[in-house]
Design an enzyme around this catalytic site. Structure first.
Site, PDB file in Angstrom:
ATOM      1  N   GLY A  55       4.222  11.112  -8.325  1.00  0.00           N
ATOM      2  CA  GLY A  55       4.940  10.021  -8.960  1.00  0.00           C
ATOM      3  C   GLY A  55       5.670   9.177  -7.922  1.00  0.00           C
ATOM      4  O   GLY A  55       5.632   9.454  -6.727  1.00  0.00           O
TER       5      GLY A  55
ATOM      6  N   HIS B 242      -6.000  -5.845  -2.489  1.00  0.00           N
ATOM      7  CA  HIS B 242      -6.733  -5.853  -1.217  1.00  0.00           C
ATOM      8  C   HIS B 242      -7.017  -7.273  -0.738  1.00  0.00           C
ATOM      9  O   HIS B 242      -7.628  -7.456   0.318  1.00  0.00           O
ATOM     10  CB  HIS B 242      -8.061  -5.101  -1.365  1.00  0.00           C
ATOM     11  CG  HIS B 242      -7.902  -3.629  -1.509  1.00  0.00           C
ATOM     12  ND1 HIS B 242      -8.936  -2.781  -1.849  1.00  0.00           N
ATOM     13  CD2 HIS B 242      -6.816  -2.821  -1.371  1.00  0.00           C
ATOM     14  CE1 HIS B 242      -8.507  -1.542  -1.907  1.00  0.00           C
ATOM     15  NE2 HIS B 242      -7.215  -1.544  -1.619  1.00  0.00           N
ATOM     16  N   THR B 243      -6.594  -8.264  -1.511  1.00  0.00           N
ATOM     17  CA  THR B 243      -6.773  -9.649  -1.072  1.00  0.00           C
ATOM     18  C   THR B 243      -5.960  -9.952   0.175  1.00  0.00           C
ATOM     19  O   THR B 243      -6.235 -10.910   0.888  1.00  0.00           O
ATOM     20  CB  THR B 243      -6.394 -10.635  -2.199  1.00  0.00           C
ATOM     21  OG1 THR B 243      -6.831 -11.952  -1.846  1.00  0.00           O
ATOM     22  CG2 THR B 243      -4.895 -10.649  -2.449  1.00  0.00           C
TER      23      THR B 243
ATOM     24  N   HIS C  40       0.407   4.221  -2.690  1.00  0.00           N
ATOM     25  CA  HIS C  40       0.072   5.585  -2.276  1.00  0.00           C
ATOM     26  C   HIS C  40       1.197   6.566  -2.572  1.00  0.00           C
ATOM     27  O   HIS C  40       0.943   7.767  -2.720  1.00  0.00           O
ATOM     28  CB  HIS C  40      -0.294   5.603  -0.791  1.00  0.00           C
ATOM     29  CG  HIS C  40      -1.675   5.111  -0.519  1.00  0.00           C
ATOM     30  ND1 HIS C  40      -2.463   5.608   0.498  1.00  0.00           N
ATOM     31  CD2 HIS C  40      -2.433   4.175  -1.137  1.00  0.00           C
ATOM     32  CE1 HIS C  40      -3.648   4.992   0.488  1.00  0.00           C
ATOM     33  NE2 HIS C  40      -3.636   4.111  -0.489  1.00  0.00           N
ATOM     34  N   ASP C  41       2.411   6.073  -2.666  1.00  0.00           N
ATOM     35  CA  ASP C  41       3.520   6.942  -3.057  1.00  0.00           C
ATOM     36  C   ASP C  41       3.399   7.323  -4.522  1.00  0.00           C
ATOM     37  O   ASP C  41       3.498   8.507  -4.885  1.00  0.00           O
ATOM     38  CB  ASP C  41       4.852   6.232  -2.811  1.00  0.00           C
ATOM     39  CG  ASP C  41       6.051   7.084  -3.212  1.00  0.00           C
ATOM     40  OD1 ASP C  41       6.063   8.286  -2.863  1.00  0.00           O
ATOM     41  OD2 ASP C  41       6.968   6.559  -3.851  1.00  0.00           O
TER      42      ASP C  41
ATOM     43  N   SER D 163       7.919  10.241  -1.677  1.00  0.00           N
ATOM     44  CA  SER D 163       7.431  11.398  -0.915  1.00  0.00           C
ATOM     45  C   SER D 163       6.536  11.006   0.243  1.00  0.00           C
ATOM     46  O   SER D 163       6.431  11.738   1.236  1.00  0.00           O
ATOM     47  CB  SER D 163       6.698  12.381  -1.838  1.00  0.00           C
ATOM     48  OG  SER D 163       5.589  11.771  -2.470  1.00  0.00           O
TER      49      SER D 163
ATOM     50  N   ASP E 285      -4.156 -14.206  -3.209  1.00  0.00           N
ATOM     51  CA  ASP E 285      -4.877 -15.083  -4.127  1.00  0.00           C
ATOM     52  C   ASP E 285      -6.012 -14.302  -4.771  1.00  0.00           C
ATOM     53  O   ASP E 285      -6.080 -13.078  -4.647  1.00  0.00           O
ATOM     54  CB  ASP E 285      -5.410 -16.318  -3.390  1.00  0.00           C
ATOM     55  CG  ASP E 285      -6.296 -15.961  -2.188  1.00  0.00           C
ATOM     56  OD1 ASP E 285      -6.830 -14.825  -2.159  1.00  0.00           O
ATOM     57  OD2 ASP E 285      -6.468 -16.809  -1.296  1.00  0.00           O
TER      58      ASP E 285
ATOM     59  N   ARG F 101       0.827  -1.214   0.000  1.00  0.00           N
ATOM     60  CA  ARG F 101       0.000   0.000   0.000  1.00  0.00           C
ATOM     61  C   ARG F 101       0.858   1.259   0.000  1.00  0.00           C
ATOM     62  O   ARG F 101       0.514   2.256  -0.652  1.00  0.00           O
ATOM     63  CB  ARG F 101      -0.922  -0.022   1.214  1.00  0.00           C
ATOM     64  CG  ARG F 101      -1.972   1.086   1.259  1.00  0.00           C
ATOM     65  CD  ARG F 101      -2.996   0.777   2.330  1.00  0.00           C
ATOM     66  NE  ARG F 101      -4.043   1.776   2.378  1.00  0.00           N
ATOM     67  CZ  ARG F 101      -4.104   2.760   3.288  1.00  0.00           C
ATOM     68  NH1 ARG F 101      -3.139   2.873   4.197  1.00  0.00           N
ATOM     69  NH2 ARG F 101      -5.098   3.623   3.278  1.00  0.00           N
TER      70      ARG F 101
ATOM     71  N   VAL G  22       0.946  10.091  -5.896  1.00  0.00           N
ATOM     72  CA  VAL G  22       1.160  11.492  -5.502  1.00  0.00           C
ATOM     73  C   VAL G  22       2.591  11.885  -5.851  1.00  0.00           C
ATOM     74  O   VAL G  22       3.539  11.304  -5.338  1.00  0.00           O
ATOM     75  CB  VAL G  22       0.928  11.676  -3.991  1.00  0.00           C
ATOM     76  CG1 VAL G  22       1.048  13.153  -3.613  1.00  0.00           C
ATOM     77  CG2 VAL G  22      -0.430  11.126  -3.582  1.00  0.00           C
TER      78      VAL G  22
ATOM     79  N   GLU H  46       2.438  13.630   3.600  1.00  0.00           N
ATOM     80  CA  GLU H  46       1.330  12.875   3.011  1.00  0.00           C
ATOM     81  C   GLU H  46       0.755  11.875   4.009  1.00  0.00           C
ATOM     82  O   GLU H  46      -0.350  11.351   3.812  1.00  0.00           O
ATOM     83  CB  GLU H  46       1.807  12.166   1.744  1.00  0.00           C
ATOM     84  CG  GLU H  46       2.176  13.132   0.629  1.00  0.00           C
ATOM     85  CD  GLU H  46       2.981  12.494  -0.493  1.00  0.00           C
ATOM     86  OE1 GLU H  46       2.873  11.251  -0.679  1.00  0.00           O
ATOM     87  OE2 GLU H  46       3.724  13.221  -1.171  1.00  0.00           O
TER      88      GLU H  46
ATOM     89  N   ASP I 149       8.298   8.694  -6.005  1.00  0.00           N
ATOM     90  CA  ASP I 149       9.481   9.445  -5.575  1.00  0.00           C
ATOM     91  C   ASP I 149       9.758   9.336  -4.080  1.00  0.00           C
ATOM     92  O   ASP I 149      10.584  10.070  -3.546  1.00  0.00           O
ATOM     93  CB  ASP I 149       9.328  10.920  -5.947  1.00  0.00           C
ATOM     94  CG  ASP I 149       8.222  11.625  -5.157  1.00  0.00           C
ATOM     95  OD1 ASP I 149       7.376  10.926  -4.546  1.00  0.00           O
ATOM     96  OD2 ASP I 149       8.210  12.867  -5.139  1.00  0.00           O
TER      97      ASP I 149
END
Length: 289
Positions: A70, A188-189, A64-65, A74, A213, A60, A68, A83, A72
């Protein structure tokens, strides 16, 4: 967002991504840090032995990096505009201490060489692989950004309350397709979610929490998606013409899901990274040098 605008955004982003792919390579650290993947795997293995949930957390973080500024690094920065304080990350983004441990281990052998952004990309791949998911060749050569972007995170990160059109539009903005939407949502599995984002669907919490899976897609077919933004991929108003068929296909064919997920991770990892002389190689992932 109209279909025309989505297509234009995709075209522009794809042109940028294709140019970046020619700069990133699979052997970027072959001479400067030849044991890099072994170092990351050892640290990730230790982290997962302590807490299997950490696999989903590191996957995750990379996601999420990249959405935002790209890819990088951040999201790792501390500070007033961090962030980490954006809605989608507040009290939910985790695994920063694992990144710290990976960075420390790498610095002990390859000082000042490997970027935090590349650490996130490799850690995400190891997280999936160690959870029983597919492997892919991680393209490397990213450099670290100098600023975080809390406002951008609030605007660009998909929300657990988004409908299908909103999710597709946010993916299109960074050059990702409808196939990428469904494939990457399949991440999200593994993992858990905060009660505040799924309390209305609490009775539907059926999941193979720590095994990567295609069970996630079976849940959607049975109206047991954990998050609203998960379930709308199958049951949403516009799902029939966009995402529903892929959900059905992945529920029936785990090999197809694995292939598409790996391809989508490579695409996502190439969202506007800094390369060459841009940015820096942070010595501490939480602060700029």
């Amino acid at each position: 967002m109209s279909k025309c605008l989505v297509l234009v955004a995709l075209l522009i982003a794809c042109l940028i991504i294709n140019n970046v792919e020619s700069q990133l390579t699979t052997n970027y650290y072959a001479s400067t840090c030849p044991n890099l993947f072994w170092i990351v795997r050892r640290q990730m293995s230790n982290a997962l032995m302590n807490e299997m949930r950490m696999a989903a957390s590191l996957l995750r973080l990379h996601f999420h990096d990249c959405f935002v500024n790209g890819c990088d690094g951040s999201i790792l920065l501390d500070g007033s505009d961090s962030e980490k304080f954006a809605f989608a990350n507040l009290n939910s983004a985790r695994g920063f201490e694992v990144v710290d441990s990976i960075k420390t281990a790498i610095e002990s052998q390859c000082a000042g060489v490997v970027s935090c952004a590349d650490i996130l990309a490799i850690a995400a791949q190891e997280a999936v692989l160690l959870s029983g998911g597919p492997a892919w060749q991680v393209l490397l050569g990213r450099r670290d950004g100098l600023v975080a972007n809390k406002t951008g995170a609030n605007l660009r990160l998909p929300s657990p309350l988004d409908d299908v059109d909103q999710i597709i539009a946010k993916f299109a903005t960074v050059g990702l397709s409808i196939t990428d939407v469904v494939s990457l949502s399949g991440g999200h599995t593994i993992g858990l979610a905060r009660c505040t984002v799924f309390s209305s669907r609490l009775s539907n919490d059926v999941n193979s929490t720590y095994l990567f899976d295609n069970h996630y897609f079976d849940n959607l077919l049975n109206n047991k998606g954990l998050l609203f933004s998960d379930q709308v991929l199958f049951s949403g108003n516009n799902a029939t013409s966009t995402t529903k068929s892929l959900v059905q296909a992945y529920s029936q064919d785990s090999a197809l899901f694995f292939r598409n997920f790996a391809n989508s991770m490579i695409k996502m990892g190439n969202i506007s990274p800094l390369t060459g002389s841009e940015g820096q190689i942070r010595m501490n992932c939480r602060v700029v040098n």
